[in-house]
Design a protein around this motif. Structure first.
Motif, PDB file in Angstrom:
ATOM      1  N   PHE A  36       0.865  -1.182   0.000  1.00  0.00           N
ATOM      2  CA  PHE A  36       0.000   0.000   0.000  1.00  0.00           C
ATOM      3  C   PHE A  36       0.900   1.229   0.000  1.00  0.00           C
ATOM      4  N   ALA A  37       0.762   2.051  -1.015  1.00  0.00           N
ATOM      5  CA  ALA A  37       1.516   3.309  -1.090  1.00  0.00           C
ATOM      6  C   ALA A  37       0.509   4.432  -1.287  1.00  0.00           C
ATOM      7  N   TYR A  38       0.757   5.542  -0.649  1.00  0.00           N
ATOM      8  CA  TYR A  38      -0.143   6.682  -0.815  1.00  0.00           C
ATOM      9  C   TYR A  38       0.675   7.953  -0.975  1.00  0.00           C
ATOM     10  N   ASP A  39       0.048   8.946  -1.576  1.00  0.00           N
ATOM     11  CA  ASP A  39       0.675  10.257  -1.708  1.00  0.00           C
ATOM     12  C   ASP A  39       0.376  11.064  -0.455  1.00  0.00           C
ATOM     13  N   ILE A  40       1.432  11.570   0.175  1.00  0.00           N
ATOM     14  CA  ILE A  40       1.210  12.406   1.349  1.00  0.00           C
ATOM     15  C   ILE A  40       0.548  13.710   0.892  1.00  0.00           C
ATOM     16  N   ARG A  41      -0.075  14.382   1.802  1.00  0.00           N
ATOM     17  CA  ARG A  41      -0.839  15.587   1.472  1.00  0.00           C
ATOM     18  C   ARG A  41      -0.020  16.595   0.684  1.00  0.00           C
ATOM     19  N   GLY A  42      -0.676  17.101  -0.356  1.00  0.00           N
ATOM     20  CA  GLY A  42      -0.038  18.108  -1.183  1.00  0.00           C
ATOM     21  C   GLY A  42       0.951  17.543  -2.193  1.00  0.00           C
ATOM     22  N   HIS A  43       0.970  16.235  -2.385  1.00  0.00           N
ATOM     23  CA  HIS A  43       1.910  15.582  -3.295  1.00  0.00           C
ATOM     24  C   HIS A  43       1.166  14.650  -4.243  1.00  0.00           C
ATOM     25  N   GLY A  44       1.772  14.417  -5.403  1.00  0.00           N
ATOM     26  CA  GLY A  44       1.216  13.453  -6.341  1.00  0.00           C
ATOM     27  C   GLY A  44      -0.254  13.669  -6.619  1.00  0.00           C
ATOM     28  N   GLU A  45      -1.031  12.616  -6.430  1.00  0.00           N
ATOM     29  CA  GLU A  45      -2.461  12.665  -6.722  1.00  0.00           C
ATOM     30  C   GLU A  45      -3.313  13.026  -5.501  1.00  0.00           C
ATOM     31  N   SER A  46      -2.696  13.375  -4.390  1.00  0.00           N
ATOM     32  CA  SER A  46      -3.480  13.722  -3.202  1.00  0.00           C
ATOM     33  C   SER A  46      -4.100  15.099  -3.376  1.00  0.00           C
ATOM     34  N   SER A  47      -5.135  15.325  -2.613  1.00  0.00           N
ATOM     35  CA  SER A  47      -5.755  16.645  -2.670  1.00  0.00           C
ATOM     36  C   SER A  47      -4.930  17.621  -1.825  1.00  0.00           C
ATOM     37  N   GLY A  48      -5.200  18.863  -1.997  1.00  0.00           N
ATOM     38  CA  GLY A  48      -4.474  19.877  -1.247  1.00  0.00           C
ATOM     39  C   GLY A  48      -3.358  20.490  -2.072  1.00  0.00           C
ATOM     40  N   GLN A  49      -2.767  21.509  -1.519  1.00  0.00           N
ATOM     41  CA  GLN A  49      -1.703  22.219  -2.208  1.00  0.00           C
ATOM     42  C   GLN A  49      -0.402  22.053  -1.447  1.00  0.00           C
ATOM     43  N   TRP A  50       0.704  22.147  -2.167  1.00  0.00           N
ATOM     44  CA  TRP A  50       2.036  22.023  -1.579  1.00  0.00           C
ATOM     45  C   TRP A  50       2.199  22.959  -0.391  1.00  0.00           C
TER      46      TRP A  50
END
Length: 79
Positions: A36-50
Motif C-alpha cells: 500500500f503506497a499513498y501520496d502524502i498531502r499536497g503531493h502526487g495525486e493527493s488533494s491539497g496544495q504544496w
C-alpha cells in the motif's frame, strides 16, 4: 479459514510521490506482501496544495499513516 497476508505501507519523502516505491512495492508483492503506497498531502495525486502540506509536522503527519493502517485493518485478507 481464509489465509491472511502481511502488509507493508510505503511512504514517500517530501517533494516526491508514491510512484517512487513502484519497483520496491512490486518486489514485495511478488514475495507475498500486500503493498500500500499513498501520496502524502499536497503531493502526487493527493488533494491539497504544496503550501498547505503538513508532512513535516510531527503532530499531524502521522494521521495519514494511521488512516492507512485503519484502512488495511478493515480488509479481511490482511494480517
Amino acid at each position: 479459514m481464509e489465509s491472511r497476508i502481511p502488509a507493508v505501507i510505503f511512504i514517500h519523502q517530501g517533494g516526491s510521490a508514491k510512484q517512487e516505491w513502484r519497483s520496491v512495492a512490486k518486489q514485495a508483492f511478488r514475495q507475498g506482501w500486500a503493498t500500500f503506497a499513498y501520496d502524502i498531502r499536497g503531493h502526487g495525486e493527493s488533494s491539497g496544495q504544496w503550501k498547505n502540506a503538513w508532512y513535516d509536522d510531527p503532530n499531524n503527519a502521522p494521521l495519514d499513516l494511521v488512516a492507512a493502517i485503519d484502512y488495511l485493518k478493515k480488509l479481511p485478507n490482511i494480517d
